[in-house]
Design an enzyme around this catalytic site. Structure first.
Site: not given
Ligand code: AMP
Ligand code: ZN
Length: 138
Positions: A32, A95, A101
């Protein structure tokens, strides 16, 4: 199915580079970019499912098996002392990326994180009403 506008589709399928801990034909596990702790990773299916409701049962089972495998390996290799598995499902639940994920969050002593909720008081009657609402009353 892939979604051409979805960043996690592109990452999962290798079109956008990521720090990958694991990959097979159905999943990629990436670090992440806004980690809660060292090693915070995300399990991404290579197919696009917006959320848990869309996830096929078979894939849901495979996600949990992979989560367990990753948790065991990450605990051994990172030396964490606990683990949170988190799946935010829906905007209201936090989300932000609408490609299913599962968060794998290693926990360390004094890591400064607090992942949880504020417990509310509840009566037996309220609990019974919830069971009835669900339709599971005898
Ligand atoms: P959620 O809030 O459960 O949808 O989690 C989305 C997660 O994706 C967050 O923890 C972000 O830090 C992570 N995230 C967003 N864009 C990327 C990316 N390009 N690469 C890796 N992690 C990401
Ligand atoms: Zn996607």
């Amino acid at each position: 199915m892939k979604d051409t506008n979805c960043i996690f589709c592109k990452i999962a399928n290798g079109e956008i580079p990521s720090k990958t801990l694991y990959e097979d034909d159905k999943f990629r596990v990436i670090l992440d970019l806004g980690p809660a702790s060292k090693g915070h990773a995300l399990i991404l299916p290579k197919e696009h499912y917006a959320n848990l409701y869309e996830l096929p049962d078979e894939t849901a089972g495979e996600v949990m098996k992979l989560a367990k495998k990753m948790a065991v390996q990450m605990t051994e290799r990172f030396g964490c002392e606990g683990f949170n598995l988190v799946q935010n499902n829906g905007e209201l639940a936090g989300q932000t990326v609408f490609h299913f994920h599962m968060h794998l969050i290693p926990r360390y002593k004094d890591d400064g994180q607090k992942i949880g909720w504020k417990p509310q008081e509840v009566t037996q009657e309220e609990l019974e009403a919830v069971v009835k609402c669900f339709g599971a009353e005898e």
